[in-house]
Design an enzyme around this catalytic site. Sequence first.
Site, mmCIF file in Angstrom:
data_model
loop_
_atom_site.group_PDB
_atom_site.id
_atom_site.type_symbol
_atom_site.label_atom_id
_atom_site.label_comp_id
_atom_site.label_asym_id
_atom_site.label_seq_id
_atom_site.Cartn_x
_atom_site.Cartn_y
_atom_site.Cartn_z
ATOM 1 N N CYS A 1 0.840 -1.207 0.000
ATOM 2 C CA CYS A 1 0.000 0.000 0.000
ATOM 3 C C CYS A 1 0.868 1.247 0.000
ATOM 4 O O CYS A 1 1.398 1.613 -1.043
ATOM 5 C CB CYS A 1 -0.991 -0.053 1.164
ATOM 6 N N HIS B 1 -3.597 -4.800 0.445
ATOM 7 C CA HIS B 1 -2.974 -5.401 1.634
ATOM 8 C C HIS B 1 -3.160 -6.919 1.571
ATOM 9 O O HIS B 1 -4.046 -7.460 2.250
ATOM 10 C CB HIS B 1 -3.649 -4.883 2.908
ATOM 11 N N GLU C 1 -1.765 -9.138 3.016
ATOM 12 C CA GLU C 1 -1.589 -9.797 4.315
ATOM 13 C C GLU C 1 -2.931 -10.157 4.960
ATOM 14 O O GLU C 1 -3.017 -11.094 5.749
ATOM 15 C CB GLU C 1 -0.754 -8.941 5.273
HETATM 16 N N1 GLN Z 1 -1.841 6.735 3.098
HETATM 17 C C1 GLN Z 1 -1.960 6.013 1.884
HETATM 18 C C2 GLN Z 1 -3.349 6.171 1.268
HETATM 19 O O1 GLN Z 1 -4.277 6.569 1.913
HETATM 20 C C3 GLN Z 1 -1.635 4.555 2.081
HETATM 21 C C4 GLN Z 1 -2.625 3.834 2.931
HETATM 22 C C5 GLN Z 1 -2.143 2.500 3.408
HETATM 23 O O2 GLN Z 1 -0.948 2.214 3.366
HETATM 24 N N2 GLN Z 1 -3.034 1.684 3.926
HETATM 25 O O3 GLN Z 1 -3.524 5.872 0.107
#
Ligand code: GLN
Length: 545
Positions: free
Chosen positions: A382, A513, A515
């Site tokens: 992410c 994600h 995970e």
């Molecule tokens: N802050 C980033 C976004 O909002 C990444 C978010 C994250 O890593 N879950 O896109």
Amino acid sequence: MPMKYIFVTGGVVSGLGKGILTSSLGAILRGRGYRVTAIKIDPYVNVDAGTMRPYEHGEVFVTGDGAETDLDIGHYERFLDTDLARGNNLTTGQVYLTVIQKERMGEYLSQTVQVIPHVTDEIKERIRKTAQEQNAEIAVVEVGGTVGDIESLPFLEAIRQFQFDEEEDNTLYIHLTLVPYLRTSEEFKTKPTQHSVATLRSVGIQPDMLVLRSEQAVPEEMRKKVALFTNVHPSAVFSSPDVEHLYEVPLVLEEQGVGKAVEKKLGLEPVIPNLSFWQDAIRVLHQPDEVVKIAIAGKYVKMPDAYLSLLEALKHAGIKNKARVEVKWVDAEGLINGDLADAFRGADAILVPGGFGVRGIEGKIRAARYARENKIPYLGICLGLQIAVIEFARTVAGLEGANSTEFDPYTSYPVIDLMPEQLEVAGLGGTMRLGDWPMEVRPGTQLHQLYGKELANERHRHRYEVNPGFVDRLVKAGLVISGVTPGMKGRGEGLVEAIELKGHPFFVGLQSHPEFNSRPMRASPPFAGFVAAAIEQKRKTKIFA
Ligand code: GLN
């Protein structure tokens, strides 16, 4: 078969591992072939966990249907090997929101709306509905907090009522307590447990079973004493000592006969469970072929629970590769000016996890560059993908000062930008791009080799994305877009879901994600590939050393 309910409460102190007990009960019942679901009750007034600090509560776990939940839901999914949903995490906020809305709609017309029965009915209805929707035969319901807390009272009252709403053999109450061991006098102390059960009984719940958490196994005569003082049958007082790996808990419980006791109380046919997966996993964790070290460059390095699913996914990837994964925590802020070789010494791979806010960002960007230039395996999750793209844009594509508008709203090259649909969003609760989204995995990429298919589903939690306006320039400079959101072809290359680099042993970034979808018995493909690359990296450096 009518639905069977197991209620898990906790006493003496918080943080005893009720979530692990609940998950482990689920696992030993799953091992008997039952369809099991688990529900977590969080008595706080927040509607969900999405707006709370990971530093205090640990990670926000995201379900496939896009709910932002307590991290215990992640434990449940991993131990039960099943997808859970929004209804599996019940909070005071949700219950009151509904009851008050119903009152305003006139659904309780002419009545005084009260905690008993209106709030408790709403709680019971939600538990029953979720258990049914999940098509479960057995629902394990964990009441968060500690008995005696003011906020958990309506929930305790609701679960108390189940014992008379249902036939006797359809409910089971388990209470988990701490039995401290005093080193000076070399004895276990059972008084806190006695008090805790007394408190539980004062709200009308007589536990059928006790699980005693302690450093060492609690000896039989102590368990008998506890039984005597708490009015629980001596054969239903179990010990749950500290273990090295969470995955040992189902085995420790089963060995003592917890499964049999559950069968007896719930009137289930005795079954010999199949827990071979857990036995095999423990064997690998205790005697791995390899030990690899992965550096995580993050923000919450002093709170590993903030990265719980990530750590679990690395563990699963380790099990798949017959390796034990050790983690080296690297504070991203310290990387801004620090010596990178020093910070990453001994690490076989570098992972930049998800995150929000500007703190430590430039340190993470340096970490990505270090991994790219030194051909060290890199996995960006992410925010970790966004970081890798910013770094590539700045150093390789010549877009000096490139950034995400999350960190620099005035950057001349906003290579990461707010997703258009986020422009209309007003509040902060549950408003990100959340939950399952499909990813088209492009043939010929490393990602495709990992997934072995063209379409993968992963869970998301973000507001920003790779700016489609820059994709062409990044691709021309050599960035490989290995995954996109399907059906969005009108927008440049399509929403970027994953990137990688040619000529690098493993440099992968994902907007999702993965995970959250990783299971002990089914490691997430990108994580499995990452750990395999770390093993390879370790072998290489050994040869050159
Ligand atoms: N802050 C980033 C976004 O909002 C990444 C978010 C994250 O890593 N879950 O896109």
